[in-house]
Motif scaffolding. Structure first.
Motif, PDB file in Angstrom:
ATOM      1  N   GLU A 220       0.912  -1.264  -0.048  1.00 11.00           N
ATOM      2  CA  GLU A 220       0.092  -0.066   0.147  1.00 11.00           C
ATOM      3  C   GLU A 220       0.946   1.273   0.094  1.00 11.00           C
ATOM      4  O   GLU A 220       0.516   2.249  -0.893  1.00 11.00           O
ATOM      5  N   ASP A 221       1.910   1.267   0.785  1.00 13.59           N
ATOM      6  CA  ASP A 221       2.777   2.447   0.751  1.00 13.59           C
ATOM      7  C   ASP A 221       3.601   2.413  -0.498  1.00 13.59           C
ATOM      8  O   ASP A 221       3.742   3.682  -0.760  1.00 13.59           O
ATOM      9  N   ILE A 222       3.851   1.458  -1.229  1.00 15.86           N
ATOM     10  CA  ILE A 222       4.726   1.704  -2.326  1.00 15.86           C
ATOM     11  C   ILE A 222       3.783   2.389  -3.293  1.00 15.86           C
ATOM     12  O   ILE A 222       4.365   3.202  -4.123  1.00 15.86           O
ATOM     13  N   ASN A 223       2.676   1.905  -3.527  1.00 18.21           N
ATOM     14  CA  ASN A 223       1.725   2.400  -4.572  1.00 18.21           C
ATOM     15  C   ASN A 223       1.575   3.904  -4.318  1.00 18.21           C
ATOM     16  O   ASN A 223       1.629   4.706  -5.122  1.00 18.21           O
ATOM     17  N   ASP A 224       1.304   4.271  -2.986  1.00 19.07           N
ATOM     18  CA  ASP A 224       0.827   5.467  -2.709  1.00 19.07           C
ATOM     19  C   ASP A 224       1.876   6.400  -2.814  1.00 19.07           C
ATOM     20  O   ASP A 224       1.809   7.405  -3.479  1.00 19.07           O
ATOM     21  N   ALA A 225       3.150   5.793  -2.581  1.00 18.34           N
ATOM     22  CA  ALA A 225       4.392   6.711  -2.475  1.00 18.34           C
ATOM     23  C   ALA A 225       4.739   7.038  -4.084  1.00 18.34           C
ATOM     24  O   ALA A 225       4.796   8.276  -4.489  1.00 18.34           O
TER      25      ALA A 225
END
Ligand SMILES: [Fe+2]
Length: 199
Positions: A171-176
């Motif tokens: 989730e963090d990777i896509n959001d980032a």
């Protein structure tokens, strides 16, 4: 356990341009981080931040060091003080009168945990590199030849496998990536190209 920082102003504007020296940063890292894997992770993220600042942003040496410093210290308190992760290192850097932008980058490296939105390019790149760097490193460890001939497709396959490096937040990777305005492929390629240089 909440790691929310409960504020979004960090450091003092009058400290603009203040940094730790390389020696001071290294001493802090060695004093606070005993876990060698974590230390390597921080050095890897620091190297990615430095390389990006030089190659993609064309920043001055002084600004490049700020990016590198944020990467190097972003998890400095995780080993000894996991319950106050992020808060402790922020307070330490405030005490040492470090530039507010460096502190803000550290404070926003996981807004889903700390509640601070990444704003500057430095903030966004630290956030973007953090989790993906860890996943790619884990992938290198399971490959017979490490990083050699690693490709984007292989990394994406691991990303889709939820059980692989399960603690890495997809989730963090896509959001980032979205926040940094960088495609996932570009980010993966950059990490594959630069991360093997860190020992
Ligand atoms: Fe990290």
């Amino acid at each position: 356990m909440s790691l929310l920082l409960g504020r979004d102003v960090f450091g003092d504007e009058k400290n603009k341009g203040n940094v730790l020296s390389k020696q001071e940063a290294e001493d802090l890292l060695n004093d606070w981080v005993k876990n060698e894997r974590l230390k390597l992770h921080m050095k890897q993220v620091a190297h990615l931040m430095k390389s990006w600042a030089q190659e993609k942003e064309n920043l001055s040496d002084a600004d490049v060091w700020q990016w590198q410093l944020a990467g190097l210290l972003h998890d400095a308190d995780w080993d000894l003080w996991p319950e106050t992760h992020c808060k402790k290192i922020i307070e330490e850097l405030e005490k040492r009168n470090v530039d507010p932008e460096v502190i803000h980058a550290i404070a926003s490296h996981g807004h889903l945990h700390f509640g601070v939105m990444p704003q500057t390019k430095m903030d966004k790149m630290l956030y973007a590199f953090d989790e993906l760097s860890g996943l790619i490193h884990a992938y290198s460890l399971m490959r017979p030849n490490g990083y050699e001939a690693m490709d984007i497709k292989g990394v994406k396959k691991r990303l889709k496998e939820k059980s692989f490096a399960a603690n890495v937040s997809r989730e963090d990777i896509n959001d980032a990536c979205e926040r940094a305005g960088i495609g996932l492929d570009e980010l993966i390629a950059f990490i594959i190209a630069h991360q093997p240089n860190v020992a």
